[in-house]
Design a protein around this motif. Structure first.
Motif, PDB file in Angstrom:
ATOM      1  N   ASN A  59       0.825  -1.278  -0.059  1.00 41.84           N
ATOM      2  CA  ASN A  59       0.048  -0.069   0.034  1.00 41.84           C
ATOM      3  C   ASN A  59       0.809   1.113  -0.091  1.00 41.84           C
ATOM      4  O   ASN A  59       2.263   1.033   0.014  1.00 41.84           O
ATOM      5  CB  ASN A  59      -1.031  -0.076   1.210  1.00 41.84           C
ATOM      6  N   GLN A  95      -6.638   1.815  -6.675  1.00 40.11           N
ATOM      7  CA  GLN A  95      -7.840   2.837  -6.409  1.00 40.11           C
ATOM      8  C   GLN A  95      -7.566   3.549  -5.019  1.00 40.11           C
ATOM      9  O   GLN A  95      -6.713   2.920  -4.262  1.00 40.11           O
ATOM     10  CB  GLN A  95      -9.144   1.798  -6.067  1.00 40.11           C
ATOM     11  N   GLY A 120      -6.655   2.000  -1.589  1.00 39.02           N
ATOM     12  CA  GLY A 120      -6.329   0.552  -1.750  1.00 39.02           C
ATOM     13  C   GLY A 120      -4.648   0.168  -2.056  1.00 39.02           C
ATOM     14  O   GLY A 120      -3.956   0.885  -2.037  1.00 39.02           O
ATOM     15  N   SER A 121      -4.696  -0.994  -2.384  1.00 41.96           N
ATOM     16  CA  SER A 121      -3.552  -1.664  -2.475  1.00 41.96           C
ATOM     17  C   SER A 121      -2.901  -1.099  -4.052  1.00 41.96           C
ATOM     18  O   SER A 121      -3.637  -0.853  -4.921  1.00 41.96           O
ATOM     19  CB  SER A 121      -3.148  -3.294  -2.320  1.00 41.96           C
TER      20      SER A 121
END
Length: 237
Positions: free
Chosen positions: A31, A62, A65-66
């Motif tokens: 991340n 996103q 997100g990751s």
């Protein structure tokens, strides 16, 4: 096929290589906060660069997100990994660098040399398949073979194998392993663990030359062990 970014895009190369490196030996994606910590930059800088990488088709991401490499991003990352690990091997094998010294030097050189230089370097070294720390070197076509391995710290009592990878994240730890004569291809056997959450007891070597050492979780997490014999490659330090 070798994929290389514009020579001025060293930051892009560093980012995709770091994203790949985080996931090479585990399935968990990275991340933004973890990426910032690994690169030693601010979270805001990572957010801006990740947007650029996404716009360039190098990552999928996103908000909150990751971060995952696309096929294009993975190809670039593996190209940079190949450069880095071949340069590390050359520095250790031909120029006498210790294994705790090669990483930073290779980080600088990998952005400066040409694809032709890298392929000639590989040929001169005999096309090695792993670097001084045991990490596999991708082929010129981007293919890479990861051996089946587990962290020493995660193994049960009685497990036997060979050290096939040693993490290069901490130079001080590499120097400690040097002092303790713990190196690639060494035979290991997990004897047990000291009481009350104590150190892992590990036997290194075989026969009369074997010896038992107490291994901390930090050291045990840096050593990767396989059950099978490993391929031959550079094991210099």
């Amino acid at each position: 096929m070798t994929v290389k970014a514009n020579p001025t895009s060293s930051s892009v190369e560093d980012y995709v290589k770091t994203i790949y490196g985080y996931t090479e030996w585990q399935d968990k994606p990275i991340n933004s906060s973890q990426l910032a910590a690994r690169l030693g930059v601010a979270n805001s800088s990572v957010s801006e660069m990740v947007r650029k990488l996404k716009d360039s088709g190098l990552v999928d991401h996103q908000p909150y997100g990751s971060i995952r490499l696309t096929e294009k991003g993975l190809a670039l990352a593996l190209s940079m990994v190949r450069r880095h690990r071949l340069l590390e091997t050359y520095l250790a094998q031909e120029l006498g660098y210790r294994w705790d010294q090669v990483h930073d030097e290779a980080e600088t050189l990998e952005h400066a040399v040409s694809d032709t230089f890298i392929e000639r370097l590989s040929a001169k070294l005999g096309h090695p398949v792993r670097d001084p720390h045991g990490d596999p070197i991708p082929g010129p076509d981007g293919r890479i073979e990861l051996p089946s391995a587990h962290r020493l710290a995660e193994l049960d009592s009685g497990h036997r194998g060979q050290i096939i990878r040693i993490s290069d994240e901490n130079p001080s730890l590499l120097r400690y392993l040097d002092d303790e004569r713990i190196e690639l291809d060494a035979a290991v056997e997990v004897v047990g663990r000291r009481p009350f959450g104590g150190a892992l007891v590990v036997r290194f070597g075989a026969g009369e030359a074997s010896r038992e050492l107490d291994v901390s979780d930090e050291v045990g997490s840096a050593l990767w062990v396989s059950d099978t014999a490993v391929h031959q490659g550079c094991a210099l330090r």
